[in-house]
Enzyme design. Structure first.
Site, PDB file in Angstrom:
ATOM      1  N   ASP A  32     -65.459 -35.930  16.886  1.00 22.30           N
ATOM      2  CA  ASP A  32     -64.992 -35.015  17.938  1.00 22.30           C
ATOM      3  C   ASP A  32     -65.941 -33.820  17.985  1.00 22.30           C
ATOM      4  OD1 ASP A  32     -63.302 -33.099  19.519  1.00 22.30           O
ATOM      5  OD2 ASP A  32     -61.735 -34.581  19.184  1.00 22.30           O
ATOM      6  N   TYR A 146     -60.710 -37.633  37.511  1.00 25.80           N
ATOM      7  CA  TYR A 146     -60.269 -38.090  36.181  1.00 25.80           C
ATOM      8  C   TYR A 146     -59.837 -39.564  36.244  1.00 25.80           C
ATOM      9  CZ  TYR A 146     -57.143 -38.321  32.085  1.00 25.80           C
ATOM     10  OH  TYR A 146     -56.496 -38.688  30.935  1.00 25.80           O
TER      11      TYR A 146
HETATM   12  P1  NAD Z   1     -57.002 -34.176  23.820  1.00 22.73           P
HETATM   13  O1  NAD Z   1     -57.667 -33.299  24.809  1.00 22.73           O
HETATM   14  O2  NAD Z   1     -56.005 -33.568  22.897  1.00 22.73           O
HETATM   15  O3  NAD Z   1     -58.092 -34.939  22.940  1.00 22.73           O
HETATM   16  C1  NAD Z   1     -59.343 -35.324  23.447  1.00 22.73           C
HETATM   17  C2  NAD Z   1     -60.395 -34.933  22.427  1.00 22.73           C
HETATM   18  O4  NAD Z   1     -61.692 -35.326  22.914  1.00 22.73           O
HETATM   19  C3  NAD Z   1     -60.472 -33.411  22.183  1.00 22.73           C
HETATM   20  O5  NAD Z   1     -60.240 -33.112  20.830  1.00 22.73           O
HETATM   21  C4  NAD Z   1     -61.873 -33.047  22.626  1.00 22.73           C
HETATM   22  O6  NAD Z   1     -62.489 -32.040  21.819  1.00 22.73           O
HETATM   23  C5  NAD Z   1     -62.599 -34.373  22.469  1.00 22.73           C
HETATM   24  N1  NAD Z   1     -63.836 -34.358  23.254  1.00 22.73           N
HETATM   25  C6  NAD Z   1     -64.029 -33.881  24.512  1.00 22.73           C
HETATM   26  N2  NAD Z   1     -65.312 -33.961  24.853  1.00 22.73           N
HETATM   27  C7  NAD Z   1     -65.968 -34.497  23.785  1.00 22.73           C
HETATM   28  C8  NAD Z   1     -67.314 -34.791  23.519  1.00 22.73           C
HETATM   29  N3  NAD Z   1     -68.276 -34.545  24.434  1.00 22.73           N
HETATM   30  N4  NAD Z   1     -67.645 -35.318  22.319  1.00 22.73           N
HETATM   31  C9  NAD Z   1     -66.693 -35.533  21.377  1.00 22.73           C
HETATM   32  N5  NAD Z   1     -65.399 -35.273  21.574  1.00 22.73           N
HETATM   33  C10 NAD Z   1     -65.026 -34.747  22.756  1.00 22.73           C
HETATM   34  O7  NAD Z   1     -56.345 -35.382  24.658  1.00 22.73           O
HETATM   35  P2  NAD Z   1     -55.276 -36.479  24.220  1.00 22.73           P
HETATM   36  O8  NAD Z   1     -54.008 -36.141  24.902  1.00 22.73           O
HETATM   37  O9  NAD Z   1     -55.275 -36.660  22.753  1.00 22.73           O
HETATM   38  O10 NAD Z   1     -55.879 -37.757  24.956  1.00 22.73           O
HETATM   39  C11 NAD Z   1     -56.585 -38.783  24.260  1.00 22.73           C
HETATM   40  C12 NAD Z   1     -57.013 -39.858  25.259  1.00 22.73           C
HETATM   41  O11 NAD Z   1     -55.873 -40.374  25.934  1.00 22.73           O
HETATM   42  C13 NAD Z   1     -57.954 -39.333  26.353  1.00 22.73           C
HETATM   43  O12 NAD Z   1     -58.888 -40.336  26.690  1.00 22.73           O
HETATM   44  C14 NAD Z   1     -57.034 -39.115  27.531  1.00 22.73           C
HETATM   45  O13 NAD Z   1     -57.714 -39.193  28.759  1.00 22.73           O
HETATM   46  C15 NAD Z   1     -56.038 -40.253  27.355  1.00 22.73           C
HETATM   47  N6  NAD Z   1     -54.740 -39.997  27.995  1.00 22.73           N
HETATM   48  C16 NAD Z   1     -53.886 -39.078  27.485  1.00 22.73           C
HETATM   49  C17 NAD Z   1     -52.657 -38.873  28.099  1.00 22.73           C
HETATM   50  C18 NAD Z   1     -51.647 -37.878  27.560  1.00 22.73           C
HETATM   51  O14 NAD Z   1     -50.533 -37.802  28.099  1.00 22.73           O
HETATM   52  N7  NAD Z   1     -51.961 -37.095  26.535  1.00 22.73           N
HETATM   53  C19 NAD Z   1     -52.298 -39.583  29.255  1.00 22.73           C
HETATM   54  C20 NAD Z   1     -53.218 -40.506  29.761  1.00 22.73           C
HETATM   55  C21 NAD Z   1     -54.425 -40.725  29.109  1.00 22.73           C
END
Ligand code: NAD
Length: 341
Positions: A32, A146
């Site tokens: 991350d 997105y």
């Molecule tokens: P989150 O934002 O808490 O976690 C995403 C992580 O990715 C963050 O810690 C961020 O620092 C990291 N990140 C961003 N850019 C980066 C980079 N360039 N290099 C390395 N790391 C990077 O989000 P989440 O809720 O844990 O979501 C996880 C996955 O699930 C994502 O792909 C999101 O699109 C998908 N998702 C989540 C939900 C939800 O309800 N939370 C719904 C649909 C899809």
């Protein structure tokens, strides 16, 4: 011992997934841009890497058997509706490079975390929406950049399986919530924002909370423990098609606010203000989920919010003790108290 990589391990779902996989005795590398914010990671190795860069993705996937790809530049509706170029660019780079590096390094399985945001706007115009089944994604018309990026990466995963033999799995989450997720600062999603607002209302004695729009927009919400369990079951399954992962209980945002208020033990009044609301209604059709996994999420909204509210409430109280004004709630709790008295 199988070696797995969890990208986005500093984020909400990724951090929980690392803990789940450690309990299952995997060797886990997290990657991350940042460490988890609220407690240390239990990953065996944690690499701080910008995964938009190909060479960093090669480092992250080095010696790895299976990849759980969760890294994304994302947030709630407020963030997603205002950062289209940044989201499409960053997430495309992250996912193209991570997938290709996994292939290059000989990983055997790859799970990609897509989203209910891939579903077309024209199927989500009514609050009393028909639940969305996986095939409803086409003809495509996601609301935001997105969702478009998620759809393209889904295709990329499918073609990498067909052309290169990398076993890919694709999960479409429907609003995951729980403790240890972003709860302030602008990237928080509706469940965390509501918990924060209700907690502040309780602390300040001013029980009016702001809701974006009329609050009659509908969604379904899935608790984090079910989410990580479902991710793991999908990775181990033979399912090569995209799969919904969510609850299928449809609630309005107003109802959700009432559930949180009931958990907090207060009565709230809602103030409806302009704000981004996303599609009018969205629900998960879990038919395929039940068929292929023989399982579906089981933790109730009430139980999930009991646990989530308790954690966010403790965060709000800790922020107040530090004298910090909680982001997006101005004036600060202390200021509100003073002006209320
Ligand atoms: P989150 O934002 O808490 O976690 C995403 C992580 O990715 C963050 O810690 C961020 O620092 C990291 N990140 C961003 N850019 C980066 C980079 N360039 N290099 C390395 N790391 C990077 O989000 P989440 O809720 O844990 O979501 C996880 C996955 O699930 C994502 O792909 C999101 O699109 C998908 N998702 C989540 C939900 C939800 O309800 N939370 C719904 C649909 C899809």
């Amino acid at each position: 011992m199988k070696r797995v990589l969890v990208t986005g391990a500093g984020g909400f779902i990724g951090h929980h997934l690392v803990g789940y996989l450690k309990k299952k005795n995997y060797w886990v590398r997290g990657a991350d841009l940042k460490y988890p914010e609220y407690e240390p990671s239990v990953a065996d190795d944690f690499a701080l890497l910008d995964l938009r860069r190909w060479e960093n993705c090669l480092k992250a996937t080095d010696g790895i058997d299976e990849v759980y790809a969760l890294a994304a530049d994302m947030g709630g509706m407020g963030f997603i509706s205002a950062h289209h170029a940044e989201i499409l660019r960053n997430n495309s780079l992250i996912n193209i490079h991570t997938l290709d590096a996994a292939r290059e390094n000989g990983a055997t399985r790859y799970l990609y975390t897509s989203s209910a945001c891939v579903y077309p706007e024209y199927r989500q115009t009514d609050a009393n929406v028909t639940a969305l089944k996986e095939s409803d994604a086409y003809p495509a018309q996601p609301q935001d950049a997105y969702g478009w990026e998620k759809l393209v990466t889904e295709r990329l995963c499918t073609h990498y399986r067909e052309d290169y033999g990398l076993e890919t799995r694709i999960v479409r989450f429907h609003n995951i919530f729980g403790p240890l997720g972003t709860w302030d600062g602008g990237r928080e999603k509706a469940p965390a924002a509501l918990c924060r607002k209700v907690s502040i209302a309780k602390l300040s004695g001013n029980h009016e909370i702001e809701i974006w729009g009329d609050g009659e927009q509908t969604r379904s919400f899935c608790y984090i423990e079910d989410c990580v369990d479902g991710i793991y079951r999908l990775m181990r399954s033979d399912c090569r098609e995209p799969l919904n992962l969510g609850q299928d209980r449809l609630v309005t945002i107003n109802e959700l606010a009432d559930i949180v208020a009931a958990v907090a033990g207060i009565k709230i009044t809602r103030k409806h203000v302009p704000g981004p609301q996303g599609v009018r209604g969205r629900n998960s059709d879990n038919t395929r989920l039940r068929e292929v996994l023989g399982w579906e999420p089981r933790i109730s909204l009430e139980e999930g919010f009991k646990r989530t509210y308790a954690w966010i409430d403790s965060q709000v109280r800790a922020a107040e003790r530090r004298g910090a004004s909680v982001a997006l709630e101005k004036p600060s709790i202390a200021g509100r108290r003073a002006s209320a008295s």
